[in-house]
Design a protein around this motif. Structure first.
Motif, PDB file in Angstrom:
ATOM      1  N   TYR A 198     -21.293  10.312  95.840  1.00  0.00           N
ATOM      2  CA  TYR A 198     -20.593  11.021  96.961  1.00  0.00           C
ATOM      3  C   TYR A 198     -19.735  12.033  96.864  1.00  0.00           C
ATOM      4  O   TYR A 198     -19.033  12.051  95.762  1.00  0.00           O
ATOM      5  N   ASN A 248     -16.532  13.955  97.120  1.00  0.00           N
ATOM      6  CA  ASN A 248     -14.815  13.861  97.413  1.00  0.00           C
ATOM      7  C   ASN A 248     -14.150  15.042  97.382  1.00  0.00           C
ATOM      8  O   ASN A 248     -14.031  15.618  96.599  1.00  0.00           O
ATOM      9  N   VAL A 272     -10.484  16.566  98.519  1.00  0.00           N
ATOM     10  CA  VAL A 272      -8.949  16.402  98.668  1.00  0.00           C
ATOM     11  C   VAL A 272      -8.353  17.664  98.568  1.00  0.00           C
ATOM     12  O   VAL A 272      -8.192  18.212  97.482  1.00  0.00           O
ATOM     13  N   GLU A 286     -18.532  11.937  92.941  1.00  0.00           N
ATOM     14  CA  GLU A 286     -17.956  10.538  92.540  1.00  0.00           C
ATOM     15  C   GLU A 286     -19.280   9.660  92.500  1.00  0.00           C
ATOM     16  O   GLU A 286     -19.998   9.860  93.248  1.00  0.00           O
ATOM     17  N   GLN A 338     -17.508   3.086 104.176  1.00  0.00           N
ATOM     18  CA  GLN A 338     -16.513   3.915 104.363  1.00  0.00           C
ATOM     19  C   GLN A 338     -15.189   2.898 103.887  1.00  0.00           C
ATOM     20  O   GLN A 338     -14.034   3.203 103.357  1.00  0.00           O
ATOM     21  N   ILE A 370     -14.744   3.099  99.996  1.00  0.00           N
ATOM     22  CA  ILE A 370     -14.228   4.411  99.807  1.00  0.00           C
ATOM     23  C   ILE A 370     -12.617   4.353 100.083  1.00  0.00           C
ATOM     24  O   ILE A 370     -11.711   4.853  99.191  1.00  0.00           O
ATOM     25  N   TRP A 371     -12.139   3.956 101.130  1.00  0.00           N
ATOM     26  CA  TRP A 371     -10.793   3.820 101.535  1.00  0.00           C
ATOM     27  C   TRP A 371     -10.154   2.880 100.360  1.00  0.00           C
ATOM     28  O   TRP A 371      -9.207   2.968 100.017  1.00  0.00           O
ATOM     29  N   SER A 431      -9.189   3.882  96.731  1.00  0.00           N
ATOM     30  CA  SER A 431      -7.863   4.820  96.692  1.00  0.00           C
ATOM     31  C   SER A 431      -6.623   3.828  95.992  1.00  0.00           C
ATOM     32  O   SER A 431      -5.872   4.297  95.565  1.00  0.00           O
ATOM     33  N   PRO A 468      -8.980   9.241 104.406  1.00  0.00           N
ATOM     34  CA  PRO A 468     -10.102  10.369 104.407  1.00  0.00           C
ATOM     35  C   PRO A 468     -11.074  10.133 105.769  1.00  0.00           C
ATOM     36  O   PRO A 468     -11.344   8.874 105.845  1.00  0.00           O
ATOM     37  N   ILE A 503     -15.014  10.353 106.751  1.00  0.00           N
ATOM     38  CA  ILE A 503     -15.991   9.848 105.951  1.00  0.00           C
ATOM     39  C   ILE A 503     -17.187   9.994 106.688  1.00  0.00           C
ATOM     40  O   ILE A 503     -17.394   9.528 107.644  1.00  0.00           O
ATOM     41  N   THR A 526     -21.308   9.083 106.282  1.00  0.00           N
ATOM     42  CA  THR A 526     -22.066   8.582 105.479  1.00  0.00           C
ATOM     43  C   THR A 526     -23.308   8.127 105.918  1.00  0.00           C
ATOM     44  O   THR A 526     -23.896   8.345 107.037  1.00  0.00           O
ATOM     45  N   ALA A 559     -16.655  12.574 101.828  1.00  0.00           N
ATOM     46  CA  ALA A 559     -15.047  11.961 102.247  1.00  0.00           C
ATOM     47  C   ALA A 559     -14.029  13.150 101.993  1.00  0.00           C
ATOM     48  O   ALA A 559     -14.289  13.955 101.266  1.00  0.00           O
TER      49      ALA A 559
END
Lengths: 699, 248
Positions: free
Chosen positions: A129, A131, A133, A140, A154, A157-158, A161, A181, A183, A185, A225
């Motif tokens: 995926y 990512n 930021v 990733e 989702q 992924i959250w 972090s 984030p 996302i 998907t 994301a």
């Protein structure tokens, strides 16, 4: 220096060689952002290299571009769409360059991370995926995410972090955010490269049309994301805020529309500003649930005793399932949101209920009932047990079989058109199926023929609810219903005036006799209107990011003169954001540019005038039975009158005449439909003309 | 009476530099912010030291649509750009959580005992008498020490950091909003309230109940009319099963 409203950079990710590049947005601004920019990127990175045949949407060289527009994230109401474009695996028979879009938070978050869009080419060796930021972009590992449904993905992924979103200010290079984030998907339907797979963002925002979930899957791309901490420059902040006052004064807030089912607490895309009950927070069945297409997946089957107006347990579960599995509900549902009782035409093949959508589920059941598939045929129904039809269990297995290509699901995953082809029943396109010419479910395209013409000239259901010209005094038309009685003539005058071209015959739906050719549905006037509409649609909605449920609006009951906010709102908002001094017509011209570039791609893919024909049902009585706004303006040569056009159908001769007009207006060759050099050069696209010439595809 | 209370946070008239604060600031934090009040001082006594704000921003998280229009409007009128990170009202949407836990709204409470004011070493964070006793930050005086941010007893903290100016900012009810053509402040309008079409934000005059969050998070909805169903006509009433809290 980026134009205000734009972040200034576009992210280009090549999953094959893992190259991550930043492109300057400025170069692509002439195409308007959104779909226009996506089209220009596709031209540059997928067409010009000339190293593949532009036929297979699952080819690694295909691009999937998620692009934002100038108004995304600026607080301009109803401006949060993210455009998705690339070759579309759902299109039939050719996988045309197609597009979709979705709402929610993604476009805003992308811009606040400093990106106007993200375009992906290539294919990763294993699931990944992207990512994002702020400026930091990484690929990733998504092996552990592969197989998760869209909601689980989702959440995971959250969770990865370790941040307590909403509680803990995250520091990103000295800047801070509370946000998790955004996302987008895919679920299993995308992973398994079905042609009806959606992109899902949040709980219920999705890009359904086109099958771009399958394109993600073909690239081993599970998700994108993004979270950002930057701002979007606004050229005239005070002016932008003041437009609120101007807008409210002219178009005081009305009641809006309801969705299906009982009242609820609405949720909305970022900056929506006016809710249409698209999504809800408090539905029992799902979070941020969609109240339109997704909720129709399995609920609206009155002949099976399922109340189409209620939120039933099956409906609730179905709404969840399509979003979790990442399936396009509208293409795969069993009935669609409407069916019509009719005894008008005993020859019409679907009696007595005429479904609005002859979608995949409905068609599969029809084939089963007709003995084409199932016991005694070479098509086993496993894992479906047809005895359980209309049960929740059946619906769940149907969704899973489709998304994971289990058993009969492997055929279904190809979409209705290819499923019919596999069964050797392409004749159904002219009889049973209400499929548009490019393999999509017919939507509300008839009797509002301009919607149908749009479908024909583009590659999809243009899904353009904004221009419904039904009688506003009695029905849904013109974003109305109830209130003041509008004479047909007055209504048409308002519409014509608001296009800025002031031709009332653009709105004449005469479909019989000479009048149809003179001012009606086969006339030059209708061709001009469809061209206007496609230029508007390409720029203001698909590229700028305005939502279909807010734009265009030529007519409004809330204005004393019946004026809709088009053509004033669009340039007002855009100019306040960008600092440009564009007129409404300037925007149409940008739309024309992007529209012609797309036409050039279609041409290279094989589009020809001879292919641009409606499916058979459009040429016979019954074509318009499913239109929800049948009372349309008719000019009989002397006066305007509302007329119920449910009997409206087209003729091949008439459509051929209309196409000749349309090509002429667009500057395309009347025999082939190829764009002409003069047309492309006037739009600043000499390079496109040269390329088409080199392929013997210049008109 | 108000004039007898602290109206500016410029303690003892002393001017602090950022460096001064870095040396002495820790004491104020340890004794004040973390405990809520300095030792041997009751809440009432402390409240009496500060003039109460004459306006408070309250919200309705159960009817918020999560559209972030308030945040975009806040940053637009204050900073001239839309920027979720620079919004002084913070909405956080967890779209996959069950209602009503899917949306959290964080606003400055204009606290009766404003620890941001109390602990500000330069008086930048102050109570503005001329603006209805709103707790405001004077950016001219702010030295970027972040004490107000760290003093805020609420999670997440309500004063926010501007990485460009390197100063703190907080909700001023649009009293000082340079990109806002309207009069803001306690007697004016607020960009966030204006932008909210869900009627989920409102400015009230009376001090909200400080016991818990319910003083600020309230039902702000007018009696609701049923929406017309699309496209079939009026929706049906909710069934019991659909309204039961168990199913939410």
């Amino acid at each position: 220096m980026a134009t205000p409203g734009f972040a200034g950079k576009i992210l280009l990710v090549n999953l094959t060689n893992k190259e991550i590049r930043a492109l300057d947005t400025e170069k692509y601004e002439q195409y308007g952002g959104g779909q226009g920019t996506g089209t220009a990127l596709f031209w540059e990175y997928c067409v010009v290299p000339g190293d593949w045949d532009l036929q297979d949407a699952f080819h690694p060289k295909n691009m999937v571009a998620l692009m934002t527009g100038a108004v995304s994230g600026t607080g301009v109401p109803r401006g949060a769409r993210t455009s998705v474009s690339g070759l579309s695996p759902q299109c039939y028979p050719i996988q045309w360059f197609g597009h979709s879009n979705f709402g929610g938070m993604f476009s805003t978050f992308l811009k606040m991370a400093g990106w106007d869009g993200v375009a992906v080419i290539g294919r990763a060796e294993s699931p990944v995926y992207i990512n994002i930021v702020d400026d930091k972009v990484t690929l990733e590992d998504a092996k552990a995410l592969w197989g998760l449904n869209s909601w689980e993905c989702q959440e995971e992924i959250w969770k990865r972090s370790g941040i307590r979103y909403g509680q803990e200010w995250q520091e990103i290079d000295g800047r801070y955010t509370l946000q998790r984030p955004a996302i987008v998907t895919i679920g299993p339907a995308g992973e398994n490269m079905t042609r009806v797979a959606s992109l899902i963002h949040g709980g219920g925002s999705g890009a359904g049309q086109g099958g771009f979930g399958g394109v993600f899957g073909s690239k081993n791309l599970k998700a994108i994301a993004v979270v950002g901490t930057k701002g979007i420059k606004i050229a005239d902040p005070k002016g932008l805020k003041d437009i609120e006052v101007w807008y409210e004064k002219n178009w005081p807030s009305g009641p809006g529309f309801g969705g299906f089912g009982p009242p609820s607490v609405q949720s909305a895309c970022i900056g929506c500003g006016q809710f249409r009950k698209c999504h809800n927070r408090d539905r029992a069945h799902s979070q941020d649930s969609d109240d339109c297409a997704e909720s129709t997946f399995f609920s609206l089957m009155p002949e099976y005793g399922i109340d189409r107006e209620a939120i039933t347990p099956i409906n609730q579960k179905g709404t969840d399932i399509v979003q979790q599995l990442g399936i396009n509900a509208m293409e795969t549902c069993f009935m669609g949101p409407m069916s019509f009782d009719t005894d008008h035409n005993p020859d019409f093949p679907i009696q007595p209920k005429v479904p609005a959508y002859t979608a995949l589920g409905w068609y599969m059941k029809k084939m089963y009932d007709m003995g084409v598939i199932g016991p005694g045929t070479k098509y086993d129904m496993a894992p479906l047990n047809m005895k359980d039809f209309a049960t929740q269990e059946f619906m769940e297995i149907y969704g899973l079989a489709l998304a994971k290509r289990y058993g009969i699901g492997d055929l279904l995953a190809e979409g209705t058109a290819r499923f019919a082809e596999k069964l050797g029943r392409t004749d159904d396109f002219n009889t049973l199926c209400r499929l548009t010419m490019w393999g999509y479910q017919d939507h509300w395209s008839m009797p509002g023929v301009d919607w149908a013409y749009g479908n024909l000239m583009d590659s999809r259901d243009i899904n353009s609810h904004d221009m419904s010209f039904g009688n506003p005094s009695g029905g849904f038309g013109g974003f109305g219903g109830g209130g003041k009685e509008w004479t047909c003539e007055d209504f048409v005058k308002v519409q014509a005036e608001r296009t800025t071209y002031n031709d009332p015959f653009w709105f004449d739906f005469s479909w019989e006799g000479k009048q149809a050719y003179k001012t009606g549905v086969f006339s030059k006037h209708k061709a001009e209107f469809v061209a206007w509409r496609m230029h508007y649609w390409t720029y203001y909605k698909e590229s700028v990011g305005f939502c279909d449920w807010g734009y265009a609006q030529l007519f409004s009951r809330s204005h004393p003169k019946g004026y809709g906010h088009t053509p004033e709102a669009e340039p007002r908002y855009l100019n306040a954001v960008t600092g440009r001094n564009h007129t409404f017509e300037d925007g149409l011209e940008i739309g024309r540019r992007a529209w012609n570039l797309k036409r050039a791609i279609f041409t290279l893919q094989g589009r020809h005038k001879q292919m641009e024909n409606f499916a058979g049902y459009m040429y016979r009585p019954g074509a318009s039975y499913c239109g929800f706004s049948p009372e349309l303006p008719i000019y009989d040569g002397k006066k305007w009158e509302w007329q119920n056009c449910r009997e409206l159908f087209l003729t091949r001769e008439g459509v051929d005449q209309w196409k000749t007009h349309f090509y002429d207006i667009e500057g395309w060759d009347k025999d082939t439909g190829y764009p002409k050099r003069r047309t492309l050069e006037k739009l600043g696209m000499k390079h496109v003309a040269d390329f088409l010439k080199s392929k013997n595809k210049l008109g | 009476m108000a004039k007898d209370k602290k109206s500016v946070g410029d303690k003892d008239g002393k001017k602090f530099s950022r460096r001064d604060f870095l040396v002495v600031g820790g004491t104020a934090l340890a004794g004040g912010a973390l405990a809520g009040y300095p030792a041997k001082t009751t809440a009432t006594e402390k409240e009496n030291e500060y003039a109460p704000s004459t306006a408070y921003l309250v919200y309705d998280s159960k009817h918020c649509a999560g559209c972030y229009s308030c945040m975009l409007a806040c940053s637009l009128v204050h900073e001239g750009e839309t920027n979720l990170s620079l919004s002084r009202i913070q909405v956080h949407r967890a779209v996959l959580k069950k209602y009503p836990f899917d949306i959290e709204i964080n606003v400055c409470r204009q606290c009766p005992v404003p620890l941001c004011v109390e602990n500000c070493p330069t008086g930048a964070c102050h109570i503005s008498v001329e603006n209805g006793n709103i707790r405001m930050i004077d950016s001219e005086k702010c030295i970027g020490c972040r004490t107000c941010i760290e003093s805020c007893p609420y999670i997440p903290h309500r004063p926010i950091w501007n990485p460009v100016t390197e100063k703190a900012m907080k909700c001023d009810l649009c009293t000082d909003a340079p990109y806002y053509n309207k009069q803001g402040g306690v007697n004016g309008t607020q960009a966030c309230v204006e932008a909210c079409v869900a009627n989920a934000l409102k400015v009230v005059r009376e001090l909200p109940d400080q016991t818990d969050i319910s003083g600020y998070d309230r039902d702000l909805q007018p009696p609701r009319k049923a929406m017309p169903g699309f496209p079939f006509g009026p929706p049906k009433a909710k069934s019991k099963s659909e309204t039961s809290p168990d199913t939410l």
